[in-house]
Scaffold this motif. Structure first.
Motif, PDB file in Angstrom:
ATOM      1  N   PHE A 177       8.028   6.306   5.463  1.00 49.57           N
ATOM      2  CA  PHE A 177       9.359   6.761   5.035  1.00 49.57           C
ATOM      3  C   PHE A 177       9.424   8.171   4.468  1.00 49.57           C
ATOM      4  N   CYS A 178       8.395   8.625   3.796  1.00 47.66           N
ATOM      5  CA  CYS A 178       8.529   9.840   2.976  1.00 47.66           C
ATOM      6  C   CYS A 178       8.942  11.070   3.799  1.00 47.66           C
ATOM      7  N   PRO A 179      10.089  11.662   3.465  1.00 52.93           N
ATOM      8  CA  PRO A 179      10.536  12.837   4.215  1.00 52.93           C
ATOM      9  C   PRO A 179       9.728  14.092   3.878  1.00 52.93           C
ATOM     10  N   MET A 180       9.170  14.123   2.639  1.00 48.36           N
ATOM     11  CA  MET A 180       8.453  15.327   2.219  1.00 48.36           C
ATOM     12  C   MET A 180       7.132  15.474   2.982  1.00 48.36           C
ATOM     13  N   GLY A 181       6.408  14.375   3.082  1.00 52.98           N
ATOM     14  CA  GLY A 181       5.139  14.419   3.806  1.00 52.98           C
ATOM     15  C   GLY A 181       5.354  14.702   5.280  1.00 52.98           C
ATOM     16  N   ALA A 182       6.397  14.067   5.861  1.00 49.57           N
ATOM     17  CA  ALA A 182       6.682  14.289   7.286  1.00 49.57           C
ATOM     18  C   ALA A 182       7.080  15.742   7.525  1.00 49.57           C
ATOM     19  N   VAL A 237      -2.406  17.969  -2.776  1.00 50.80           N
ATOM     20  CA  VAL A 237      -1.517  18.502  -3.807  1.00 50.80           C
ATOM     21  C   VAL A 237      -0.496  17.497  -4.330  1.00 50.80           C
ATOM     22  N   CYS A 238       0.062  16.684  -3.500  1.00 57.02           N
ATOM     23  CA  CYS A 238       1.244  15.907  -3.904  1.00 57.02           C
ATOM     24  C   CYS A 238       0.980  15.040  -5.132  1.00 57.02           C
ATOM     25  N   PRO A 239       1.747  15.223  -6.206  1.00 57.83           N
ATOM     26  CA  PRO A 239       1.530  14.421  -7.415  1.00 57.83           C
ATOM     27  C   PRO A 239       1.907  12.959  -7.217  1.00 57.83           C
ATOM     28  N   ILE A 240       2.894  12.711  -6.356  1.00 54.34           N
ATOM     29  CA  ILE A 240       3.301  11.307  -6.116  1.00 54.34           C
ATOM     30  C   ILE A 240       2.207  10.605  -5.309  1.00 54.34           C
ATOM     31  N   GLY A 241       1.671  11.308  -4.330  1.00 54.22           N
ATOM     32  CA  GLY A 241       0.615  10.736  -3.506  1.00 54.22           C
ATOM     33  C   GLY A 241      -0.623  10.389  -4.331  1.00 54.22           C
ATOM     34  N   LEU A 242      -0.901  11.229  -5.322  1.00 54.83           N
ATOM     35  CA  LEU A 242      -2.059  10.958  -6.183  1.00 54.83           C
ATOM     36  C   LEU A 242      -1.882   9.626  -6.908  1.00 54.83           C
ATOM     37  N   GLY A 291       0.828  -1.208   0.000  1.00 52.77           N
ATOM     38  CA  GLY A 291       0.000   0.000   0.000  1.00 52.77           C
ATOM     39  C   GLY A 291       0.862   1.257   0.000  1.00 52.77           C
ATOM     40  N   ARG A 292       0.368   2.311   0.636  1.00 53.90           N
ATOM     41  CA  ARG A 292       1.125   3.578   0.661  1.00 53.90           C
ATOM     42  C   ARG A 292       2.087   3.617   1.844  1.00 53.90           C
ATOM     43  N   SER A 293       2.779   2.510   2.052  1.00 49.44           N
ATOM     44  CA  SER A 293       3.725   2.460   3.170  1.00 49.44           C
ATOM     45  C   SER A 293       4.824   3.506   2.994  1.00 49.44           C
ATOM     46  N   TRP A 294       5.200   3.789   1.744  1.00 44.14           N
ATOM     47  CA  TRP A 294       6.208   4.832   1.528  1.00 44.14           C
ATOM     48  C   TRP A 294       5.759   6.138   2.190  1.00 44.14           C
ATOM     49  N   CYS A 295       4.507   6.498   1.951  1.00 40.93           N
ATOM     50  CA  CYS A 295       3.999   7.781   2.454  1.00 40.93           C
ATOM     51  C   CYS A 295       4.019   7.836   3.978  1.00 40.93           C
ATOM     52  N   GLY A 296       3.464   6.831   4.619  1.00 43.08           N
ATOM     53  CA  GLY A 296       3.308   6.897   6.066  1.00 43.08           C
ATOM     54  C   GLY A 296       4.578   6.593   6.838  1.00 43.08           C
ATOM     55  N   LYS A 332      -2.284  17.644  10.584  1.00 42.46           N
ATOM     56  CA  LYS A 332      -2.892  17.394   9.273  1.00 42.46           C
ATOM     57  C   LYS A 332      -1.854  17.544   8.161  1.00 42.46           C
ATOM     58  N   ARG A 333      -2.109  16.871   7.044  1.00 40.69           N
ATOM     59  CA  ARG A 333      -1.198  16.944   5.898  1.00 40.69           C
ATOM     60  C   ARG A 333      -1.975  17.384   4.658  1.00 40.69           C
ATOM     61  N   ALA A 334      -2.221  18.703   4.568  1.00 40.72           N
ATOM     62  CA  ALA A 334      -2.973  19.211   3.410  1.00 40.72           C
ATOM     63  C   ALA A 334      -2.223  18.918   2.116  1.00 40.72           C
ATOM     64  N   TRP A 335      -0.900  18.995   2.162  1.00 40.68           N
ATOM     65  CA  TRP A 335      -0.107  18.729   0.961  1.00 40.68           C
ATOM     66  C   TRP A 335      -0.345  17.296   0.473  1.00 40.68           C
ATOM     67  N   CYS A 336      -0.254  16.335   1.401  1.00 37.25           N
ATOM     68  CA  CYS A 336      -0.377  14.922   1.003  1.00 37.25           C
ATOM     69  C   CYS A 336      -1.773  14.612   0.463  1.00 37.25           C
ATOM     70  N   ARG A 337      -2.784  15.179   1.078  1.00 42.02           N
ATOM     71  CA  ARG A 337      -4.150  14.853   0.650  1.00 42.02           C
ATOM     72  C   ARG A 337      -4.536  15.592  -0.631  1.00 42.02           C
TER      73      ARG A 337
END
Ligand code: SF4
Ligand code: SF4
Length: 490
Positions: free
Chosen positions: A108-113, A190-195, A101-106, A183-188
């Protein structure tokens, strides 16, 4: 003796107070859940380490001399960093979505954190409507993909720093201004990778389900604990869940629990998992833009298009078309024998957008034809509803297209043309299988489904054929001719 099914850890769940048939959790999922629950407070260390690594990969190459011709990934840091980004990180993160799943996001991802850190100290403004608009991440995906091509993000250290560094700065700014607490407005929004990861996570085997599910389907809330604004007890779809494990507590009666499901299960049952027209358009558009970003490098028709456009501009007195523009907009690296001019900039963008519109039209026509035929053959729902559901059949083809296009470094390093071919063929079969199951859910019976499947099959097949040059390999002599041509022009 216990059957295998009885060995599964059962989760007692109720919907609006009544017992419901929530799928059971298997032992592996329970073990993983307990592990992340116990070690959740250590994730901040992982994020900090990833943040340092990320900065190192994008900044150190800017401070070192360009790699000599004889250098390789083991003798030169810049080449090593490029290999890590394009040869390891990109394809593996995208491929891993199917199994983790989106394990990268939750995890590891330094940008979202980092975006979440700035939210904690930021202004806390209410997330505005334009940011919440479904088209915002699609727009950001298109801009990043096109800019990546014009600045040559795959080969130029400055371009890597610009694109990834620019996204990081934007993530920090969005986090600083919008959203409250964690909250992570960017992740929900805007982020093109998250999409992309979110769309592909619908195909994957990982799902977080509520222990106390409420009726009414997925809902958006800025009040709960979820960083991506998911209303926990209403959660059904997986695309916005970044797997942060904050809502998971094995001992609690409420919250979510981790479970594994069959590949593609969420797509097959898409009608109960918040199908979205915006997401379907994104499947079509992302396939087309990825294809365009790959094909302009190798197709003679791009050269013809460029030649004709160049003549047209010169004939109309636009002589400046042969000049190079700013380096943040286009690749200007004479030391690498590569200097794009305005003509290149315009034609690369034109070619990519043309490919996107063509692919989007083709897949729309195929989906529309399938939806229409399905209606004639007994499917339920309106034409629009059937169109949205059947549009998801192209998700596997779209996913493999993007992995092949953006992960070319890995396949080239592994000399794995056969693997690319197998993945592409497999994705076509998977798309057709999903199409068949979706039609079945719509109520098209038995052999009638074969007829309604034909347009979808043709759409997947044509996408596969369009990617075939990527499977058989890039014509590098043509690419070199193009580079020589640029030198002459500049
Ligand atoms: S959505 Fe984007 S920024 Fe957020 S965690 Fe995922 S990849 Fe990172
Ligand atoms: S639903 Fe739970 S695991 Fe998923 S992002 Fe929200 S809080 Fe994290």
């Amino acid at each position: 003796m216990q059957t295998a099914r009885e060995k599964l850890t059962r989760i007692a769940v109720k919907v609006n107070g009544k017992a419901c048939n929530q799928p059971p959790q298997n032992k592996l999922a329970a073990v993983i859940e307990r592990f992340f629950y116990r070690h959740q407070n250590k994730l901040v260390l992982v994020h900090a380490a990833m943040f340092c690594l990320f900065l190192g990969l994008i900044l150190i190459p800017l401070l070192t001399p360009p790699p000599p011709e004889s250098a390789n990934i083991f003798s030169n840091f810049t080449l090593f960093a490029q290999f890590l980004l394009w040869g390891v990180w990109f394809p593996l993160v995208f491929a891993s979505v199917l199994l983790t799943g989106r394990s990268w996001c939750g995890l590891f991802c330094p940008m979202g954190a980092a975006s979440e850190w700035t939210t904690r100290i930021g202004m806390g403004f209410k997330i505005p409507g334009w940011l919440k608009w479904e088209g915002t991440p699609i727009f950001s995906f298109l801009v990043v993909t096109i800019l990546g091509q014009t600045v040559d993000v795959r080969d130029q250290a400055t371009a890597i720093a610009e694109v990834f560094g620019g996204m990081l700065i934007l993530a920090l700014l969005v986090g600083f201004f919008y959203g409250k607490q964690t909250k992570r407005a960017w992740c929900r929004h805007v982020c093109p990778i998250g999409l992309l990861l979110g769309m592909f996570s619908r195909l994957g085997i990982v799902q977080f389900s509520p222990k106390l599910p409420r009726a009414g389907g997925d809902q958006y809330t800025e009040k709960g604990m979820c960083p991506t604004m998911i209303s926990i007890n209403h959660k059904q779809e997986s695309r916005h869940c970044i797997e942060c494990f904050r809502c998971v507590n094995p001992a609690a009666k409420g919250g979510l629990f981790l479970r594994f499901r069959k590949l593609g299960e969420e797509i097959i049952h898409i009608r109960t998992n918040s199908p979205s027209m915006g997401e379907v358009w994104f499947i079509f558009l992302s396939t087309g833009i990825a294809l365009g970003g790959f094909l302009w490098l190798i197709l003679p028709s791009y050269q013809t298009f460029r030649q004709n456009m160049g003549e047209w501009f010169i004939n109309h007195g636009w002589d400046g078309i042969g000049n190079s523009g700013p380096a943040w907009l286009m690749s200007v690296h004479p030391e690498w024998r590569q200097a794009y001019n305005w003509l290149d900039f315009i034609t690369i963008i034109g070619f990519m957008l043309g490919s996107m519109l063509f692919t989007c039209s083709l897949l729309s026509i195929c989906t529309l034809a399938s939806s229409y035929l399905a209606g004639k053959l007994g499917a339920d729902g309106t034409l629009k509803k059937r169109f949205i559901e059947l549009g998801y059949q192209f998700a596997p083809v779209a996913m493999i297209s993007i992995i092949i296009g953006l992960g070319d470094t890995l396949f080239t390093t592994l000399h794995a043309s056969a693997l690319k071919g197998a993945l592409l063929m497999g994705s076509i079969f998977w798309s057709v299988y999903l199409g068949n199951r979706l039609l079945s859910k719509q109520g098209v019976q038995g052999t009638k489904r074969g007829l309604a499947l034909i347009p979808g099959f043709l759409g997947s097949l044509l996408i596969g054929l369009a990617w075939w040059p990527a499977v058989v390999g890039i014509n590098f002599s043509l690419l070199e001719q193009y580079r020589q041509h640029l030198i002459i022009l500049s």
